[in-house]
Write an enzyme that holds these catalytic residues in place. Structure first.
Site: not given
Length: 367
Positions: A50, A103, A171, A196
């Site tokens: 992690r 978004y 973004d 994407k």
């Protein structure tokens, strides 16, 4: 020399590991949860999955290279990246600006979560973003916006944020680092969904943050460590492998998007088309100043929802799916997700099919 390379060369070089005799050219994934700790208990080495992973590091190096950043951090999704940035940087009593026309999940997170923590949330469209930034501590801009494809003047916004002492986060999902470089235009941080165009095969979720300010990256990395929105090693490897062909794929996607936009623009039954690469698009002037390529997404408004469904039903090449940026061309009717758009509004994501085939199919599907 790197600044002189084309995008496909940049993409290949970004994923190329250090040349070591006898080592593989393509680094394998390291799916490790725990590591042998040396007797010196050196904290700089890998210890727990992690916290560290060698495959992450190679992916993060590639992402930083593409975004022109000093460092990058990988996350389990684009939303994980965005929410981690906001949690790390936006404190109670602060004011944050989020995209009103971007978004929708980002707005939901800001209003549902940040507002309850004493944060003032301002929703601003691309056109309103610069004015809204004059009252903000952190500004999150999305350009081109998803799904409407409006464009923010990033240089102007960055100067406004700098004068205010605000942090500007951009973004860069729709543009990708191959289409736009927000850090070079004055942004402090870039966030993106690698789900994407960068991964580009509809088969992995991933996100990232990139920047040049050590203290900001350290705060976000600590947030990732504490809350755990990590990217799996195999997923990191899939994104890393895909980045090598991102330049080729994105070039074809942009070519196809422009052809799709021009075809739709000429059809009487189409109510409106948005694509920053069209010379008469309202965002073209700004986009032409700050974008190298105009992206693989086209926004179109047809008569109604039935017209969108008819387009997909009659097509042999366009699939009906959400998300974007993959090798298949796709259509997504955005009103079904709650975006404030007309019922016949659709986001078309251009794939990598041959352009002539795609346009022939589109024309017959439109009737």
């Amino acid at each position: 020399m790197d600044g002189l390379y084309g995008d496909s060369t940049r993409s290949v070089k970004a994923v190329s590991p250090e040349e070591i005799p006898g080592a593989p050219i393509a680094a394998p994934p390291v799916p490790a949860a725990a590591y042998h700790i040396p007797s010196s208990e050196d904290d700089s080495l890998d210890s727990y999955g992690r916290y560290h992973n060698p495959t992450w590091r190679q992916l993060e190096s590639a992402l930083a290279e593409l975004e022109g950043a000093a460092a990058a951090l990988a996350f389990g999704s684009g939303m994980a990246a965005i929410t981690s940035v906001l949690r790390a940087l936006v404190k109670p009593g602060a004011t944050v600006v989020v995209p009103a026309d971007g978004y929708y999940q980002v707005r939901r997170y800001a209003t549902d979560s940040l507002s309850r923590q004493g944060v003032t949330v301002i929703e601003a469209t691309c056109a309103e973003m610069v004015d809204a930034a004059t009252a903000a501590d952190v500004v999150l801009a999305e350009t081109p916006s998803n799904p409407g494809l409006d464009v923010v003047d990033l240089h102007h916004l960055a100067m406004t944020c700098r004068n205010r002492g605000a942090i500007l986060v951009v973004d860069n999902t729709t543009a990708t680092p191959l289409g736009q470089q927000p850090l070079s235009l004055g942004a402090d941080l870039v966030v993106g969904s690698a789900t994407k165009m960068l991964s580009g095969h509809h088969d992995v979720l991933a996100g990232y943050v990139a920047g040049c300010h050590t203290e900001q990256i350290a705060a976000i990395e600590n947030e990732r460590r504490l809350t755990g929105p990590i990217l799996g090693a195999l997923e990191a490897w899939l994104v890393l492998r895909s980045i090598g062909t991102a330049g080729l794929r994105f070039e074809r996607q942009c070519q196809n998007a422009l052809a799709i936009a021009m075809t739709l623009h000429s059809r009487p039954a189409v109510r409106s088309v948005r694509y920053p690469g069209l010379t008469d698009d309202p965002s073209h002037e700004i986009a032409n100043r700050q974008m190298k390529r105009f992206g693989g997404i086209v926004a179109v408004e047809l008569e109604n929802a039935a017209a969108v469904h008819s387009l997909v039903h009659n097509s042999e090449l366009f699939v009906f799916a959400t998300s974007f940026g993959g090798i298949h061309s796709s259509v997504d009717r955005r009103a079904r997700w709650g975006d404030p758009v007309p019922e016949g509004f659709a986001r078309i994501s251009a794939g990598i099919e041959d352009t002539d085939d795609l346009i022939t199919d589109l024309e017959q599907a439109l009737g």
